[in-house]
Design an enzyme around this catalytic site. Structure first.
Site, PDB file in Angstrom:
ATOM      1  N   ASP A 196     -17.825 -44.961  20.989  1.00 38.05           N
ATOM      2  CA  ASP A 196     -16.980 -44.800  22.183  1.00 38.05           C
ATOM      3  C   ASP A 196     -15.710 -45.646  22.070  1.00 38.05           C
ATOM      4  O   ASP A 196     -14.602 -45.193  22.386  1.00 38.05           O
ATOM      5  CB  ASP A 196     -17.788 -45.223  23.416  1.00 38.05           C
ATOM      6  CG  ASP A 196     -17.315 -44.602  24.711  1.00 38.05           C
ATOM      7  OD1 ASP A 196     -16.111 -44.359  24.839  1.00 38.05           O
ATOM      8  OD2 ASP A 196     -18.148 -44.373  25.611  1.00 38.05           O
ATOM      9  N   CYS A 222     -13.277 -41.437  26.927  1.00 43.64           N
ATOM     10  CA  CYS A 222     -13.449 -40.066  26.429  1.00 43.64           C
ATOM     11  C   CYS A 222     -12.103 -39.343  26.399  1.00 43.64           C
ATOM     12  O   CYS A 222     -11.460 -39.182  27.432  1.00 43.64           O
ATOM     13  CB  CYS A 222     -14.430 -39.308  27.320  1.00 43.64           C
ATOM     14  SG  CYS A 222     -14.581 -37.569  26.840  1.00 43.64           S
TER      15      CYS A 222
HETATM   16  N1  COA Z   1     -20.186 -31.739  12.883  1.00 41.96           N
HETATM   17  C1  COA Z   1     -19.406 -31.152  11.943  1.00 41.96           C
HETATM   18  N2  COA Z   1     -18.987 -29.876  12.038  1.00 41.96           N
HETATM   19  C2  COA Z   1     -19.390 -29.162  13.103  1.00 41.96           C
HETATM   20  C3  COA Z   1     -20.203 -29.733  14.117  1.00 41.96           C
HETATM   21  C4  COA Z   1     -20.606 -31.074  13.977  1.00 41.96           C
HETATM   22  N3  COA Z   1     -21.372 -31.666  14.893  1.00 41.96           N
HETATM   23  N4  COA Z   1     -20.424 -28.796  15.039  1.00 41.96           N
HETATM   24  C5  COA Z   1     -19.780 -27.697  14.663  1.00 41.96           C
HETATM   25  N5  COA Z   1     -19.141 -27.904  13.500  1.00 41.96           N
HETATM   26  C6  COA Z   1     -18.310 -26.971  12.737  1.00 41.96           C
HETATM   27  C7  COA Z   1     -18.968 -25.620  12.603  1.00 41.96           C
HETATM   28  O1  COA Z   1     -19.780 -25.572  11.457  1.00 41.96           O
HETATM   29  C8  COA Z   1     -17.768 -24.715  12.485  1.00 41.96           C
HETATM   30  O2  COA Z   1     -17.237 -24.829  11.191  1.00 41.96           O
HETATM   31  P1  COA Z   1     -16.590 -23.561  10.434  1.00 41.96           P
HETATM   32  O3  COA Z   1     -15.416 -23.162  11.279  1.00 41.96           O
HETATM   33  O4  COA Z   1     -16.227 -24.124   9.120  1.00 41.96           O
HETATM   34  O5  COA Z   1     -17.684 -22.547  10.429  1.00 41.96           O
HETATM   35  C9  COA Z   1     -16.761 -25.341  13.442  1.00 41.96           C
HETATM   36  O6  COA Z   1     -17.138 -26.735  13.516  1.00 41.96           O
HETATM   37  C10 COA Z   1     -16.784 -24.735  14.832  1.00 41.96           C
HETATM   38  O7  COA Z   1     -18.124 -24.708  15.291  1.00 41.96           O
HETATM   39  P2  COA Z   1     -18.507 -24.343  16.800  1.00 41.96           P
HETATM   40  O8  COA Z   1     -19.983 -24.398  16.928  1.00 41.96           O
HETATM   41  O9  COA Z   1     -17.813 -23.050  17.190  1.00 41.96           O
HETATM   42  O10 COA Z   1     -17.926 -25.552  17.601  1.00 41.96           O
HETATM   43  P3  COA Z   1     -16.766 -25.568  18.693  1.00 41.96           P
HETATM   44  O11 COA Z   1     -15.468 -25.359  18.048  1.00 41.96           O
HETATM   45  O12 COA Z   1     -17.161 -24.719  19.843  1.00 41.96           O
HETATM   46  O13 COA Z   1     -16.833 -27.120  19.147  1.00 41.96           O
HETATM   47  C11 COA Z   1     -18.184 -29.059  19.473  1.00 41.96           C
HETATM   48  C12 COA Z   1     -17.994 -27.604  19.783  1.00 41.96           C
HETATM   49  C13 COA Z   1     -19.340 -29.546  20.321  1.00 41.96           C
HETATM   50  C14 COA Z   1     -18.510 -29.245  18.005  1.00 41.96           C
HETATM   51  C15 COA Z   1     -16.872 -29.855  19.804  1.00 41.96           C
HETATM   52  O14 COA Z   1     -16.392 -29.438  21.045  1.00 41.96           O
HETATM   53  C16 COA Z   1     -17.108 -31.348  19.820  1.00 41.96           C
HETATM   54  O15 COA Z   1     -17.269 -31.952  18.770  1.00 41.96           O
HETATM   55  N6  COA Z   1     -17.109 -32.017  20.989  1.00 41.96           N
HETATM   56  C17 COA Z   1     -17.389 -33.433  21.095  1.00 41.96           C
HETATM   57  C18 COA Z   1     -16.294 -34.110  21.817  1.00 41.96           C
HETATM   58  C19 COA Z   1     -16.522 -35.596  21.880  1.00 41.96           C
HETATM   59  O16 COA Z   1     -16.830 -36.235  20.900  1.00 41.96           O
HETATM   60  N7  COA Z   1     -16.324 -36.196  23.078  1.00 41.96           N
HETATM   61  C20 COA Z   1     -16.409 -37.577  23.290  1.00 41.96           C
HETATM   62  C21 COA Z   1     -17.787 -38.082  23.427  1.00 41.96           C
HETATM   63  S1  COA Z   1     -18.504 -37.754  25.000  1.00 41.96           S
HETATM   64 ZN    ZN Z   2     -18.311 -43.534  27.317  1.00 37.18          ZN
END
Ligand code: COA
Ligand code: ZN
Length: 322
Positions: free
Chosen positions: A14, A244
């Site tokens: 964080d 965040c």
């Molecule tokens: N680690 C690495 N790569 C990941 C992953 C992970 N945890 N999750 C998904 N991916 C990759 C997929 O394999 C895909 O790759 P490709 O395009 O090469 O096939 C790509 O990312 C998109 O995957 P998708 O499932 O469609 O994810 P998305 O684009 O809808 O994003 C999250 C969803 C959850 C991965 C993203 O929104 C995220 O990481 N959010 C976290 C935000 C955060 O950290 N907030 C602060 C903390 S509260």
């Molecule tokens: Zn936090």
């Protein structure tokens, strides 16, 4: 004997989400190592998200492997989906902290799906973990986090009944811990007392931690209220770093040094050496020029009246005061 309170250092996760400087894996591992040596029992060492979402965590695998190798503390990581959990476990972690949001708007902004879909993703992680346990000696603990439990900078009020419903679903699915998060620092002590008493009741013997941000200076007042309600575990970040990037207006976590000071002042033991935390903070401050560091203990030193509470755990003797 004093009751124990666990402080989880979330600074390397964080704490690094909003900083401008990219730390090296070696620096992150020094943070973890020194936190462990100071007596911190669990460190959230990184976040398994796509590097395109958070470039700061492109080295998540390397940091996780390194942190497991350090030993002496539980190395955990934040994960937003099954892929993140698989990457974390592959890197050797045996504790993963999952996050979804009680606020639909924040869940969409943060992980691009509905809260219901995120709950279904949690079940996939639990199934994956259970299959692993059946077919190997790998045992993984999975915490269920509920972000924006006390309000949301995008959609405002979050119903307490929704938080309790999510907590219930997490428990039903087999969560090993609940983390109730005030992601944007909207909570006040009355809210904390009410909601945390209710969460502790449904959680029964499952541990419950609070994750507070200090946007309005109420972080430690909220921690006090949570202690009074019966919470015995908190997330915090050295220097009060954190926030965040997908919650507009978010600010830093409660400060680890001040949280330990508060908790021990109230007579609980943490097993943590505040002097060692202050040394670590000085190191991190030098790494992160221009960032906002908070904290009364770092500014004023410990008061002459402060009495550290002896730790129970004899495996972790408090370092001699320096
Ligand atoms: N680690 C690495 N790569 C990941 C992953 C992970 N945890 N999750 C998904 N991916 C990759 C997929 O394999 C895909 O790759 P490709 O395009 O090469 O096939 C790509 O990312 C998109 O995957 P998708 O499932 O469609 O994810 P998305 O684009 O809808 O994003 C999250 C969803 C959850 C991965 C993203 O929104 C995220 O990481 N959010 C976290 C935000 C955060 O950290 N907030 C602060 C903390 S509260
Ligand atoms: Zn936090």
């Amino acid at each position: 004997m004093a009751e124990h309170v666990q402080i989880r250092e979330v600074g390397p996760r964080d704490g690094l989400q909003l900083v401008k400087t990219m730390l090296t894996a070696e620096q992150k591992l020094e943070w973890c190592r020194r936190a462990g040596e100071a007596g911190i029992e669990e460190v959230e060492v990184t976040s398994f998200v796509p590097p395109s979402v958070m470039p700061q965590f492109a080295d998540a695998g390397e940091v996780a492997r390194g942190a497991v190798g350090l030993g002496g503390f539980t190395a955990a990581a934040l994960v937003p989906n099954l892929k993140g959990a698989q990457r974390a476990i592959e890197a050797g972690l045996r504790k993963v902290n999952y996050v979804l949001s009680a606020s639909e708007a924040h869940n969409q902004a943060n992980v691009r799906r509905s809260t219901q879909e995120s709950l279904e993703n949690f079940k996939d992680i639990i199934d994956f973990r259970n299959d692993l346990a059946k077919n190997s000696s790998v045992r993984v603990q999975i915490a269920g986090g509920i972000a924006t439990s006390f309000g949301c900078t995008i959609s405002g009020k979050v119903d307490e009944s929704r938080v309790l419903e999510i907590a219930d679903k997490y428990l039903e699915m087999g969560a090993d811990e609940l983390i109730i998060a005030d992601t944007v620092g909207y909570a006040n002590p009355a809210q904390i007392r009410r909601l945390m008493s209710a969460v502790l009741k449904v959680a029964g013997s499952v541990p419950v931690a609070c994750h507070f941000h200090d946007t309005f200076g109420l972080g430690l007042a909220n921690a006090t209220a949570a202690l009074e309600a019966g919470v015995r575990a908190f997330d915090s970040a050295i220097g009060g770093l954190g926030g965040c990037p997908f919650a507009p207006g978010a600010s830093g976590n409660i400060n680890t040094e001040d949280t330990v000071y508060l908790v021990e002042s109230l007579g609980f033991s943490t097993g943590i050496d505040i002097a060692a935390l202050l040394e670590l903070r000085r190191v991190i401050e030098a790494w992160l020029p221009g960032e906002r560091f908070t904290g009364g203990v770092a500014r004023a030193g410990l008061p002459k009246t402060f009495q550290p509470v002896p730790a129970h755990d004899q495996r972790r003797p408090r370092r001699a005061a320096t």
